[in-house]
Design a protein around this motif. Structure first.
Motif, PDB file in Angstrom:
ATOM      1  N   HIS A  16      -4.649   7.260  -6.205  1.00  0.00           N
ATOM      2  CA  HIS A  16      -4.246   6.598  -4.958  1.00  0.00           C
ATOM      3  C   HIS A  16      -4.462   7.475  -3.726  1.00  0.00           C
ATOM      4  N   ARG A  17      -4.440   8.784  -3.885  1.00  0.00           N
ATOM      5  CA  ARG A  17      -4.638   9.677  -2.727  1.00  0.00           C
ATOM      6  C   ARG A  17      -6.069   9.600  -2.198  1.00  0.00           C
ATOM      7  N   ASP A  18      -7.009   9.038  -2.979  1.00  0.00           N
ATOM      8  CA  ASP A  18      -8.408   8.954  -2.565  1.00  0.00           C
ATOM      9  C   ASP A  18      -8.795   7.583  -2.019  1.00  0.00           C
ATOM     10  N   VAL A  19      -7.857   6.662  -1.971  1.00  0.00           N
ATOM     11  CA  VAL A  19      -8.175   5.307  -1.515  1.00  0.00           C
ATOM     12  C   VAL A  19      -8.577   5.302  -0.044  1.00  0.00           C
ATOM     13  N   PHE A 136      -8.942  -0.960  -7.619  1.00  0.00           N
ATOM     14  CA  PHE A 136      -8.029  -0.638  -6.526  1.00  0.00           C
ATOM     15  C   PHE A 136      -6.653  -1.277  -6.727  1.00  0.00           C
ATOM     16  N   ARG A 137      -6.569  -2.285  -7.567  1.00  0.00           N
ATOM     17  CA  ARG A 137      -5.254  -2.809  -7.961  1.00  0.00           C
ATOM     18  C   ARG A 137      -4.508  -1.761  -8.787  1.00  0.00           C
ATOM     19  N   SER A 138      -5.244  -1.044  -9.617  1.00  0.00           N
ATOM     20  CA  SER A 138      -4.628   0.032 -10.402  1.00  0.00           C
ATOM     21  C   SER A 138      -4.188   1.182  -9.508  1.00  0.00           C
ATOM     22  N   SER A 139      -4.995   1.488  -8.508  1.00  0.00           N
ATOM     23  CA  SER A 139      -4.614   2.544  -7.556  1.00  0.00           C
ATOM     24  C   SER A 139      -3.319   2.174  -6.860  1.00  0.00           C
ATOM     25  N   PHE A 140      -3.230   0.922  -6.439  1.00  0.00           N
ATOM     26  CA  PHE A 140      -2.013   0.429  -5.791  1.00  0.00           C
ATOM     27  C   PHE A 140      -0.826   0.502  -6.755  1.00  0.00           C
ATOM     28  N   ARG A 141      -1.028   0.071  -7.980  1.00  0.00           N
ATOM     29  CA  ARG A 141       0.057   0.068  -8.974  1.00  0.00           C
ATOM     30  C   ARG A 141       0.560   1.481  -9.245  1.00  0.00           C
ATOM     31  N   ASP A 142      -0.374   2.423  -9.378  1.00  0.00           N
ATOM     32  CA  ASP A 142       0.023   3.816  -9.630  1.00  0.00           C
ATOM     33  C   ASP A 142       0.788   4.385  -8.442  1.00  0.00           C
ATOM     34  N   TRP A 143       0.299   4.123  -7.226  1.00  0.00           N
ATOM     35  CA  TRP A 143       1.006   4.602  -6.030  1.00  0.00           C
ATOM     36  C   TRP A 143       2.423   4.049  -5.981  1.00  0.00           C
ATOM     37  N   ALA A 145       4.351   2.984  -8.304  1.00  0.00           N
ATOM     38  CA  ALA A 145       5.211   3.516  -9.365  1.00  0.00           C
ATOM     39  C   ALA A 145       5.541   4.989  -9.149  1.00  0.00           C
ATOM     40  N   GLU A 146       4.560   5.744  -8.651  1.00  0.00           N
ATOM     41  CA  GLU A 146       4.725   7.194  -8.561  1.00  0.00           C
ATOM     42  C   GLU A 146       5.328   7.664  -7.242  1.00  0.00           C
ATOM     43  N   GLU A 147       5.074   6.926  -6.158  1.00  0.00           N
ATOM     44  CA  GLU A 147       5.424   7.422  -4.835  1.00  0.00           C
ATOM     45  C   GLU A 147       6.508   6.619  -4.124  1.00  0.00           C
ATOM     46  N   THR A 148       6.989   5.534  -4.710  1.00  0.00           N
ATOM     47  CA  THR A 148       7.969   4.700  -4.031  1.00  0.00           C
ATOM     48  C   THR A 148       9.160   4.417  -4.943  1.00  0.00           C
ATOM     49  N   ARG A 151      11.220  -1.679  -6.817  1.00  0.00           N
ATOM     50  CA  ARG A 151      11.521  -2.116  -8.174  1.00  0.00           C
ATOM     51  C   ARG A 151      10.272  -2.626  -8.872  1.00  0.00           C
ATOM     52  N   ARG A 152      10.278  -2.466 -10.185  1.00  0.00           N
ATOM     53  CA  ARG A 152       9.113  -2.853 -10.984  1.00  0.00           C
ATOM     54  C   ARG A 152       8.767  -4.317 -10.785  1.00  0.00           C
ATOM     55  N   GLU A 153       9.773  -5.199 -10.744  1.00  0.00           N
ATOM     56  CA  GLU A 153       9.473  -6.623 -10.626  1.00  0.00           C
ATOM     57  C   GLU A 153       8.842  -6.964  -9.266  1.00  0.00           C
ATOM     58  N   VAL A 154       9.173  -6.190  -8.235  1.00  0.00           N
ATOM     59  CA  VAL A 154       8.558  -6.404  -6.923  1.00  0.00           C
ATOM     60  C   VAL A 154       7.082  -5.996  -6.978  1.00  0.00           C
ATOM     61  N   ILE A 155       6.809  -4.864  -7.600  1.00  0.00           N
ATOM     62  CA  ILE A 155       5.437  -4.380  -7.730  1.00  0.00           C
ATOM     63  C   ILE A 155       4.601  -5.364  -8.549  1.00  0.00           C
TER      64      ILE A 155
END
Length: 211
Positions: A16-19, A136-143, A145-148, A151-155
Motif C-alpha cells: 500500500h505504501r507504493d500506491v 489495487f483492491r488488495s492494496s486497499f484491503r491490506d492498508w 487492516a494494517e494501518e487503520t 472494523r472488518r465488516e466496514v472494510i
C-alpha cells in the motif's frame, strides 16, 4: 480422480505504501487522459475494473458524492453504493471537462465506447508497475487492516464482499457513512505518501551509508 483441491492464485498487487507512486507514474505517462482518470478513480474507490470502465454518468450523484453501481454490474448481483472522496469527485470533474465524447460513459475511449479491458494492465506493464488493476483492491484491503482501526465488516463492505450466506442475510445496513470515513482516510493516506513516479524513485541516488 476424485475432488481436486482448488489452487488460489493471488493477483499481483503493490504494497500500500507504493500506491501513490503508481498513481503518479500513470499521471506522468502519455496514456489517454480518460485512461489516467479511470485508473485513479479505480484506486480511490477500490472498485473492480469492470465496474469502473462501464461507469455511467447516471450512476453518479456528485452533490452527495455517491456512485451507485447497479446490481447487473456487480459480482454479487446486488446494488452497491460507493462513497466518493474529495479527490474522486475531482476526477469526475476532470472527466466531464474532457468533453471529447459526450455520452453515457464516464471514461469512454476515443470512439465513445468503454475502455478496453486490458488497457490498464498493458499500461502498468509498460511502466513496470508490478501489479494488475484488480490488485489495487488488495492494496486497499491490506492498508485498511494494517494501518487503520476500521472494523472488518466496514472494510469488507467497502469491497462489496458479502461474506457467507448467513452473514449476508443479516447484513441489513451497508454501513455507508462509516465507509465514507474509510474512503476519506484512504485518499488522505495516498496523498500523504510518496507521490513521485515509480521510475523517478527507482533512479534516486541512495543515501550514503553512515560512517
Amino acid at each position: 480422480m476424485g475432488k481436486q483441491n482448488e489452487v488460489v492464485r493471488h493477483m499481483p498487487a503493490l504494497p500500500h505504501r507504493d500506491v501513490a507512486a503508481a498513481i503518479a507514474t500513470v499521471r506522468a505517462s502519455n496514456a489517454a487522459e480518460a485512461v489516467k482518470l479511470a485508473f485513479e478513480f479505480l484506486v480511490l474507490t477500490a472498485a473492480r475494473w469492470g465496474e469502473a470502465r462501464w461507469a455511467r454518468w447516471t450512476e453518479m450523484d456528485t452533490s452527495d458524492r455517491v456512485w451507485t453501481i447497479p446490481a447487473v454490474r456487480m459480482k454479487a448481483n446486488r446494488e452497491h453504493r460507493v462513497p466518493l472522496c474529495r479527490r474522486a469527485g475531482e476526477v469526475l470533474d476532470a472527466a466531464q471537462a474532457l468533453g471529447d465524447n459526450p455520452g453515457p460513459l464516464v471514461f469512454p475511449d476515443g470512439d465513445g465506447e468503454p475502455l478496453d479491458e486490458k488497457v490498464l494492465r498493458r499500461l502498468l506493464e509498460r511502466h513496470k508497475v508490478p501489479a494488475v488493476p484488480h490488485g489495487f483492491r488488495s492494496s486497499f484491503r491490506d492498508w485498511a487492516a494494517e494501518e487503520t482501526e476500521h472494523r472488518r465488516e466496514v472494510i469488507e463492505a467497502a469491497l462489496a464482499h458479502l461474506g457467507n450466506k448467513v452473514e449476508a442475510a443479516y447484513a441489513r445496513s451497508d454501513l455507508f457513512e462509516r465507509r465514507r470515513t474509510l474512503m476519506d482516510d484512504w485518499v488522505d493516506y495516498i496523498e500523504g505518501t510518496d507521490l513521485s513516479p515509480q521510475n523517478e524513485r527507482d533512479t534516486e541516488s541512495p543515501e550514503p551509508a553512515a560512517p
